[in-house]
Motif scaffolding. Structure first.
Motif, PDB file in Angstrom:
ATOM      1  N   ARG A 112      55.565  -7.609 -39.802  1.00  0.00           N
ATOM      2  CA  ARG A 112      54.313  -7.676 -39.035  1.00  0.00           C
ATOM      3  C   ARG A 112      53.209  -8.314 -39.895  1.00  0.00           C
ATOM      4  O   ARG A 112      52.360  -9.037 -39.390  1.00  0.00           O
ATOM      5  N   GLU A 113      53.292  -8.026 -41.192  1.00  0.00           N
ATOM      6  CA  GLU A 113      52.291  -8.540 -42.145  1.00  0.00           C
ATOM      7  C   GLU A 113      52.228 -10.074 -42.179  1.00  0.00           C
ATOM      8  O   GLU A 113      51.151 -10.650 -42.256  1.00  0.00           O
ATOM      9  N   TYR A 115      52.890 -12.047 -39.806  1.00  0.00           N
ATOM     10  CA  TYR A 115      52.377 -12.561 -38.526  1.00  0.00           C
ATOM     11  C   TYR A 115      50.919 -12.170 -38.337  1.00  0.00           C
ATOM     12  O   TYR A 115      50.561 -11.492 -37.392  1.00  0.00           O
ATOM     13  N   GLN A 116      50.097 -12.552 -39.316  1.00  0.00           N
ATOM     14  CA  GLN A 116      48.649 -12.345 -39.259  1.00  0.00           C
ATOM     15  C   GLN A 116      47.997 -13.686 -39.558  1.00  0.00           C
ATOM     16  O   GLN A 116      48.620 -14.552 -40.160  1.00  0.00           O
ATOM     17  N   ARG A 117      46.737 -13.828 -39.174  1.00  0.00           N
ATOM     18  CA  ARG A 117      46.010 -15.093 -39.428  1.00  0.00           C
ATOM     19  C   ARG A 117      46.084 -15.486 -40.904  1.00  0.00           C
ATOM     20  O   ARG A 117      46.270 -16.650 -41.238  1.00  0.00           O
ATOM     21  N   THR A 124      49.477 -14.646 -34.994  1.00  0.00           N
ATOM     22  CA  THR A 124      50.046 -13.349 -34.624  1.00  0.00           C
ATOM     23  C   THR A 124      51.153 -13.592 -33.594  1.00  0.00           C
ATOM     24  O   THR A 124      51.225 -14.664 -32.971  1.00  0.00           O
ATOM     25  N   GLU A 127      49.804 -14.421 -30.204  1.00  0.00           N
ATOM     26  CA  GLU A 127      49.326 -15.820 -30.141  1.00  0.00           C
ATOM     27  C   GLU A 127      50.500 -16.772 -29.934  1.00  0.00           C
ATOM     28  O   GLU A 127      50.424 -17.706 -29.132  1.00  0.00           O
ATOM     29  N   HIS A 150      60.167  -5.799 -36.034  1.00  0.00           N
ATOM     30  CA  HIS A 150      59.929  -6.689 -37.183  1.00  0.00           C
ATOM     31  C   HIS A 150      60.913  -6.415 -38.323  1.00  0.00           C
ATOM     32  O   HIS A 150      61.536  -5.352 -38.385  1.00  0.00           O
ATOM     33  N   GLU A 188      47.910  -4.814 -29.177  1.00  0.00           N
ATOM     34  CA  GLU A 188      48.675  -5.970 -29.646  1.00  0.00           C
ATOM     35  C   GLU A 188      50.139  -5.869 -29.207  1.00  0.00           C
ATOM     36  O   GLU A 188      50.706  -6.817 -28.672  1.00  0.00           O
ATOM     37  N   TYR A 189      50.736  -4.712 -29.482  1.00  0.00           N
ATOM     38  CA  TYR A 189      52.137  -4.480 -29.117  1.00  0.00           C
ATOM     39  C   TYR A 189      52.228  -3.232 -28.240  1.00  0.00           C
ATOM     40  O   TYR A 189      51.517  -2.242 -28.491  1.00  0.00           O
ATOM     41  N   SER A 202      55.477  -3.016 -41.299  1.00  0.00           N
ATOM     42  CA  SER A 202      54.720  -3.919 -42.188  1.00  0.00           C
ATOM     43  C   SER A 202      55.651  -4.770 -43.035  1.00  0.00           C
ATOM     44  O   SER A 202      56.840  -4.589 -43.002  1.00  0.00           O
TER      45      SER A 202
END
Ligand SMILES: Cc1cc2nc3c(=O)[nH]c(=O)nc-3n(C[C@H](O)[C@H](O)[C@H](O)COP(=O)(O)O)c2cc1C
Length: 202
Positions: A112-113, A115-117, A124, A127, A150, A188-189, A202
């Motif tokens: 998950r980490e 998949y962050q900006r 994400t 997105e 994840h 988000e999820y 994470s």
């Protein structure tokens, strides 16, 4: 009770660890129909009328697949291109899917980490799933937050069982209409509002 259609796509199910387990749980549930696209259409020769009939007879459509190149395996694209016809699924007379719900159920090698900006993958998961979200919207469906597993390469057998249990609890909650509009807005999820925690996030 809602009727759930799982459009399942995994091109190498014999090698699957995650989806094999998720599907085996889903298959036992009342009012849930698992439609294995690669099994039914190994040559990708999708039967449009059969698929449209299946859509009409269900309320919630799940696209279940591993995340491949930040999207879905090829048969999902083929299915969308052929089945969601103009004048049937969208356009001024295309109202067949109105008021149904759609959701992606995916597994990702990445955590998950990442998949962050600011992470390695820069976007994400929601997105990256925007084309599915907008496709549902164009067809008059509500797009639900995705169910995401994840870090698949790091999951042991116990983690996978836990994820499958979490998925089972989601299917039952959707089927029994126990996830309210308020609960599913702005998250988000969908995993984040389920009682059973995800194995590794994470
Ligand atoms: C062709 C291919 C493309 C993949 N692309 C991605 C990707 O874009 N992002 C990601 O996080 N994982 C990616 N993966 C990893 C898979 O998503 C992961 O192995 C799969 O979800 C595990 O589920 P399974 O045990 O059911 O096969 C890719 C794997 C393959 C084979």
């Amino acid at each position: 009770m809602s009727r759930i259609l799982i459009l399942f796509a995994h091109p190498a199910l014999e090698k699957s660890r995650i989806h094999k387990e998720l599907i085996s749980r889903a298959k036992n549930l009342e009012s849930v129909y698992v439609h294995d696209l690669y099994e039914v259409y190994p040559e990708l020769d999708i039967d449009l009328s059969r698929e449209q009939e299946l859509l009409l007879s269900h309320d919630i459509i799940l696209l279940q697949h591993p995340f491949y190149w930040y999207s879905a395996p090829a048969i999902i694209k083929q299915w969308l291109d052929l089945v969601l016809e103009h004048g049937w699924a969208y356009g001024s007379t295309g109202k067949a899917l109105h008021s149904k719900q759609m959701m992606n159920v995916i597994s990702c090698g990445g955590s998950r980490e990442v998949y962050q900006r600011e992470g390695k993958n820069r976007f994400t998961v929601p997105e990256l799933l925007a084309p599915f979200n907008q496709t549902a919207h164009l067809c008059g469906m509500e797009y639900l937050p995705p169910f995401v597993i994840h870090g698949t390469h790091r999951l042991n057998d116990t983690d996978i069982t836990l994820s499958a249990l979490q998925y089972e609890s989601l299917l039952v909650a959707l089927r029994d209409e126990r996830i309210s509009e308020d609960e599913r807005k702005g998250i988000e999820y969908i995993n984040d509002i389920l009682p059973i925690p995800s194995a590794i996030q994470s």
